[in-house]
Scaffold this motif. Structure first.
Motif, PDB file in Angstrom:
ATOM      1  N   LYS A  74       0.861  -1.184   0.000  1.00  0.00           N
ATOM      2  CA  LYS A  74       0.000   0.000   0.000  1.00  0.00           C
ATOM      3  C   LYS A  74       0.896   1.233   0.000  1.00  0.00           C
ATOM      4  O   LYS A  74       1.904   1.274   0.703  1.00  0.00           O
ATOM      5  CB  LYS A  74      -0.901   0.040   1.246  1.00  0.00           C
ATOM      6  N   TYR A  75       0.506   2.236  -0.783  1.00  0.00           N
ATOM      7  CA  TYR A  75       1.314   3.437  -0.963  1.00  0.00           C
ATOM      8  C   TYR A  75       0.451   4.662  -0.711  1.00  0.00           C
ATOM      9  O   TYR A  75      -0.725   4.681  -1.085  1.00  0.00           O
ATOM     10  CB  TYR A  75       1.854   3.444  -2.401  1.00  0.00           C
ATOM     11  N   ASN A  76       1.028   5.696  -0.082  1.00  0.00           N
ATOM     12  CA  ASN A  76       0.256   6.899   0.220  1.00  0.00           C
ATOM     13  C   ASN A  76       1.158   8.134   0.160  1.00  0.00           C
ATOM     14  O   ASN A  76       2.339   8.064   0.497  1.00  0.00           O
ATOM     15  CB  ASN A  76      -0.346   6.782   1.625  1.00  0.00           C
ATOM     16  N   ILE A  77       0.564   9.233  -0.271  1.00  0.00           N
ATOM     17  CA  ILE A  77       1.248  10.528  -0.254  1.00  0.00           C
ATOM     18  C   ILE A  77       0.363  11.499   0.516  1.00  0.00           C
ATOM     19  O   ILE A  77      -0.840  11.586   0.252  1.00  0.00           O
ATOM     20  CB  ILE A  77       1.461  11.080  -1.675  1.00  0.00           C
ATOM     21  N   ALA A  78       0.954  12.222   1.448  1.00  0.00           N
ATOM     22  CA  ALA A  78       0.225  13.249   2.190  1.00  0.00           C
ATOM     23  C   ALA A  78       0.957  14.573   2.011  1.00  0.00           C
ATOM     24  O   ALA A  78       2.182  14.626   2.016  1.00  0.00           O
ATOM     25  CB  ALA A  78       0.136  12.889   3.660  1.00  0.00           C
ATOM     26  N   MET A  79       0.188  15.642   1.839  1.00  0.00           N
ATOM     27  CA  MET A  79       0.759  16.971   1.712  1.00  0.00           C
ATOM     28  C   MET A  79       0.247  17.805   2.873  1.00  0.00           C
ATOM     29  O   MET A  79      -0.959  17.872   3.123  1.00  0.00           O
ATOM     30  CB  MET A  79       0.335  17.607   0.388  1.00  0.00           C
ATOM     31  N   LEU A  80       1.158  18.414   3.583  1.00  0.00           N
ATOM     32  CA  LEU A  80       0.799  19.214   4.749  1.00  0.00           C
ATOM     33  C   LEU A  80       1.218  20.654   4.522  1.00  0.00           C
ATOM     34  O   LEU A  80       2.331  20.920   4.063  1.00  0.00           O
ATOM     35  CB  LEU A  80       1.498  18.670   5.998  1.00  0.00           C
ATOM     36  N   TYR A 116       5.746  17.205   2.157  1.00  0.00           N
ATOM     37  CA  TYR A 116       5.194  15.959   1.652  1.00  0.00           C
ATOM     38  C   TYR A 116       5.642  14.799   2.523  1.00  0.00           C
ATOM     39  O   TYR A 116       6.749  14.806   3.057  1.00  0.00           O
ATOM     40  CB  TYR A 116       5.647  15.703   0.211  1.00  0.00           C
ATOM     41  N   CYS A 117       4.772  13.822   2.646  1.00  0.00           N
ATOM     42  CA  CYS A 117       5.089  12.598   3.370  1.00  0.00           C
ATOM     43  C   CYS A 117       4.758  11.427   2.444  1.00  0.00           C
ATOM     44  O   CYS A 117       3.613  11.248   2.046  1.00  0.00           O
ATOM     45  CB  CYS A 117       4.266  12.522   4.653  1.00  0.00           C
ATOM     46  N   PHE A 118       5.775  10.663   2.083  1.00  0.00           N
ATOM     47  CA  PHE A 118       5.607   9.488   1.241  1.00  0.00           C
ATOM     48  C   PHE A 118       5.707   8.270   2.135  1.00  0.00           C
ATOM     49  O   PHE A 118       6.687   8.095   2.859  1.00  0.00           O
ATOM     50  CB  PHE A 118       6.698   9.442   0.163  1.00  0.00           C
ATOM     51  N   SER A 119       4.673   7.437   2.131  1.00  0.00           N
ATOM     52  CA  SER A 119       4.682   6.279   3.009  1.00  0.00           C
ATOM     53  C   SER A 119       4.185   5.047   2.271  1.00  0.00           C
ATOM     54  O   SER A 119       3.470   5.140   1.269  1.00  0.00           O
ATOM     55  CB  SER A 119       3.830   6.526   4.256  1.00  0.00           C
TER      56      SER A 119
END
Length: 60
Positions: A35-41, A50-53
């Motif tokens: 599972k892949y996710n990108i979050a922008m704060l 950016y947070c790449f997880s």
């Protein structure tokens, strides 16, 4: 037994490198899912962080 490995990086190249290092030690048949996710704060001064997880689910 199902296990997970979590990855969290500020740069996508770092995430790619960490995941490739981890996955190189696993047999492909042991990988259940990724599972892949990108979050922008937003941050002060309108700077974006950016947070790449990713989460790797696998069996040993």
């Amino acid at each position: 037994m199902l296990q997970v490995k979590l990855f969290d990086c500020e740069h996508e190249q770092d995430l790619e490198e960490e995941m490739n290092n981890f996955l190189s030690g696993l047999d492909r048949k042991h990988i259940v899912d990724i599972k892949y996710n990108i979050a922008m704060l937003g941050e002060a001064g309108d700077e974006q962080v950016y947070c790449f997880s990713a989460m790797v689910m696998y069996v040993r």
